[in-house]
Every structure is written in structure tokens, then in C-alpha cells.
Enzyme design. Structure first.
Site, PDB file in Angstrom:
ATOM      1  N   HIS A  44       0.560  -1.192   0.224  1.00 53.99           N
ATOM      2  CA  HIS A  44      -0.037   0.194   0.230  1.00 53.99           C
ATOM      3  C   HIS A  44       0.979   0.986  -0.032  1.00 53.99           C
ATOM      4  O   HIS A  44       2.249   1.165  -0.129  1.00 53.99           O
ATOM      5  CB  HIS A  44      -0.960  -0.220   1.452  1.00 53.99           C
ATOM      6  CG  HIS A  44      -0.063  -0.192   2.610  1.00 53.99           C
ATOM      7  ND1 HIS A  44       0.661   1.208   3.087  1.00 53.99           N
ATOM      8  CD2 HIS A  44      -0.285  -1.391   3.620  1.00 53.99           C
ATOM      9  CE1 HIS A  44       0.347   1.297   4.155  1.00 53.99           C
ATOM     10  NE2 HIS A  44       0.629  -0.618   4.533  1.00 53.99           N
ATOM     11  N   ASP A  49      -4.598   5.064  10.100  1.00 55.21           N
ATOM     12  CA  ASP A  49      -5.388   4.698  11.125  1.00 55.21           C
ATOM     13  C   ASP A  49      -6.198   3.078  11.299  1.00 55.21           C
ATOM     14  O   ASP A  49      -7.378   3.551  10.238  1.00 55.21           O
ATOM     15  CB  ASP A  49      -6.110   5.281  12.202  1.00 55.21           C
ATOM     16  CG  ASP A  49      -4.441   6.529  12.083  1.00 55.21           C
ATOM     17  OD1 ASP A  49      -3.632   5.548  12.337  1.00 55.21           O
ATOM     18  OD2 ASP A  49      -4.702   7.427  12.935  1.00 55.21           O
ATOM     19  N   TYR A  77      -8.340  15.415   3.780  1.00 50.42           N
ATOM     20  CA  TYR A  77      -8.884  14.580   4.477  1.00 50.42           C
ATOM     21  C   TYR A  77      -9.869  15.098   4.939  1.00 50.42           C
ATOM     22  O   TYR A  77     -10.511  16.212   4.571  1.00 50.42           O
ATOM     23  CB  TYR A  77      -8.328  14.711   5.696  1.00 50.42           C
ATOM     24  CG  TYR A  77      -7.085  13.296   5.660  1.00 50.42           C
ATOM     25  CD1 TYR A  77      -6.735  12.528   5.683  1.00 50.42           C
ATOM     26  CD2 TYR A  77      -5.989  14.383   4.363  1.00 50.42           C
ATOM     27  CE1 TYR A  77      -6.059  10.915   5.806  1.00 50.42           C
ATOM     28  CE2 TYR A  77      -4.747  13.394   4.860  1.00 50.42           C
ATOM     29  CZ  TYR A  77      -4.638  11.438   5.361  1.00 50.42           C
ATOM     30  OH  TYR A  77      -3.605  11.091   5.236  1.00 50.42           O
ATOM     31  N   LEU A 201     -12.234   9.942  11.220  1.00 49.92           N
ATOM     32  CA  LEU A 201     -11.233  10.575  10.020  1.00 49.92           C
ATOM     33  C   LEU A 201     -11.801   9.486   8.033  1.00 49.92           C
ATOM     34  O   LEU A 201     -11.598   8.681   8.420  1.00 49.92           O
ATOM     35  CB  LEU A 201     -10.302  10.286  10.564  1.00 49.92           C
ATOM     36  CG  LEU A 201      -8.212  10.700   9.159  1.00 49.92           C
ATOM     37  CD1 LEU A 201      -8.807  11.975   9.241  1.00 49.92           C
ATOM     38  CD2 LEU A 201      -7.840  10.497  10.144  1.00 49.92           C
TER      39      LEU A 201
END
Length: 260
Positions: A44, A49, A77, A201
Site C-alpha cells: 500500500h 489508522d 481528508y 477521519l
């Protein structure tokens, strides 16, 4: 029905733009995808998280050699944070360490957000996958062992308020690689004098790849577990979601030309 019995791991190449679900680490999620595709080589382009969702480009085969280009791309984000509560991990997965009244107004909040835009130094959190002597920092932190961390230069291109509901703020963040959103939220809490932590998030983009291109892993699992498909049919249907190498190289070339 047992899939891929007596079938060797496949040499497949390309990039898969996945929407990582909440509650799983990037490493475990990657292993799951590797098994679905029966892939020989996979990687990746930057961890998310367990709490986080969203864009996780997964590279197969020869595409893993290009992962560094995505790893060093800027990210975008959407983050929701609770003001007035601080945790040891800077997110809702951690233990609450302080609760304070929120006394800042909208003007102070806007001034706070504007102060973060630009190039700045950020100290990585102890609860992170960065390693010290070969061991991830979060493993030390769980034992109550903390080390000084060197600040790293990051670039916040945009940090804007989407909405505010009581003590919950929703932010849009466009930043350079290596930026810890949890640390930004924690620093916002310190600036406002009340503490803060991440409650949601979601990564919306990595470099040129945007969220509308993402594949829900449930779609891949539905193909894998469909008993009406044999292994060859499963391979064909799954591989159709991959961005092929020639297209990846063309996209990288276009990006290079734009920067010239």
C-alpha cells in the site's frame, strides 16, 4: 466452497483504489485483499489508522515499484473532532486524559485554523507506526514508555471549517505526505486551550486519485464468495477493478509534465 485450492499466487500488476473500512489496520486490510486476489506481491501507499476510512491505493506486482510516487503525494481528508476532550492517542480509540470547558468563539477558531496553513514542523505522535530500534512507537506507548521525537517538516495547503455543531467541528484538510491529522487536531485543542481529539477521519484523495474512484471491498468479497463463479471467473471479475500499468505510467507522465 474453498477458493484457489492448489492454485499458485498470481503475478498480477496494477493499482486498486480501495475504500478502507473503519476498525481494521492497513496491514490486516492489505492481507485480506491479497487473499481475495490470490496475489503474489502487494503493497500500500501509506497507512491509515484503524479509526480512519477512505482512500487506500493498493499496488500489485510491478506497480509496487511505483508506490513511492503515491507515498510522497499530497493527501486530502475530512476530519471530525471533539473539542474539550483530550486522549492519549489523539483520537477516540484512546484513553481520556483531560476534559476542559470550550470557551473559544467562531472568530478564534477561524484564526486558529488559518495559523496552521503553510510549512511547519510537526512532532509525530507516540501512538504511530514509526519505529524506534525496529519496534513501532505505539508498542512502547502502550507500555507507558515515551521517547522524544524529532519534528518533521510538513505543508498544510488548506485547513478549513466545514461545519461546527456545539463542540464538534468538521474540517477539510489538504496536506503534504507524512502529516498526522491526529496531531493537527491535538494542536488545535492546545491552541484553543480546551483540548481536542479525532472522532472520525476519512481520506478523500491521494495525489491525483480521488474518492469517486474508490472500490468498496464488500463488492470484491461478493464476487469472491459467489459460488456460481469458478476461480477463473473470479480472477477476471476482480482484475477488472485494477488500473493497468500502461495507464498508471501515463498518469505519472502527465503529472511530471504538469510540474515542469
Amino acid at each position: 466452497m474453498k477458493r484457489y485450492k492448489n492454485v499458485r499466487n498470481r503475478d498480477i500488476n496494477g493499482i486498486l483504489l480501495l475504500d478502507k473500512p473503519k476498525g481494521i489496520s492497513s496491514g490486516l486490510f492489505l492481507n485480506k485483499i491479497k487473499k481475495l486476489f490470490n496475489a503474489k506481491k502487494i503493497g500500500h501507499t501509506g497507512t491509515l489508522d484503524p479509526l480512519a476510512t477512505g482512500m487506500l491505493p493498493v499496488c500489485f506486482g510491478k506497480a509496487t515499484k511505483l508506490a513511492k510516487y503515491l507515498l510522497h503525494s499530497d493527501k486530502r481528508y475530512k476530519v471530525s473532532a471533539q473539542l474539550g476532550v483530550s486522549t492519549d492517542t489523539f483520537d477516540s480509540d484512546g484513553t481520556i486524559i483531560s476534559v476542559s470547558p470550550v470557551q473559544s468563539n467562531d472568530y478564534i477558531l477561524e484564526q486558529c485554523l488559518e495559523s496552521f496553513i503553510g510549512i511547519r514542523n510537526q512532532i509525530p505522535p507516540m501512538f504511530s507506526s514509526l519505529k524506534y530500534r525496529g519496534v513501532p512507537l505505539y508498542k512502547y506507548a502502550r507500555k507507558g514508555i515515551y521517547f522524544p521525537r524529532k519534528p518533521r517538516s510538513i505543508h498544510i495547503y488548506n485547513l478549513s471549517l466545514i461545519k461546527k455543531t456545539e463542540n464538534i467541528i468538521e474540517l477539510d484538510v489538504h496536506c503534504s505526505t507524512g502529516t498526522y491529522i491526529r496531531s493537527i487536531v491535538n494542536d488545535i485543542g492546545e491552541y484553543l486551550g480546551c483540548g481536542a481529539h479525532v472522532i472520525e477521519l476519512r481520506r478523500l484523495s491521494v495525489g491525483q486519485y480521488i474518492s469517486s474512484s474508490m472500490i468498496n471491498p464488500a463488492t470484491l468479497e461478493a464476487i469472491f464468495y459467489n459460488d456460481s463463479f469458478d476461480d477463473v471467473q473470479v480472477f477476471c471479475k476482480l482484475d477488472a477493478f485494477l488500473t493497468p500499468m500502461n495507464m498508471i505510467m501515463l498518469e505519472l507522465a502527465n503529472i511530471s509534465n504538469e510540474k515542469c
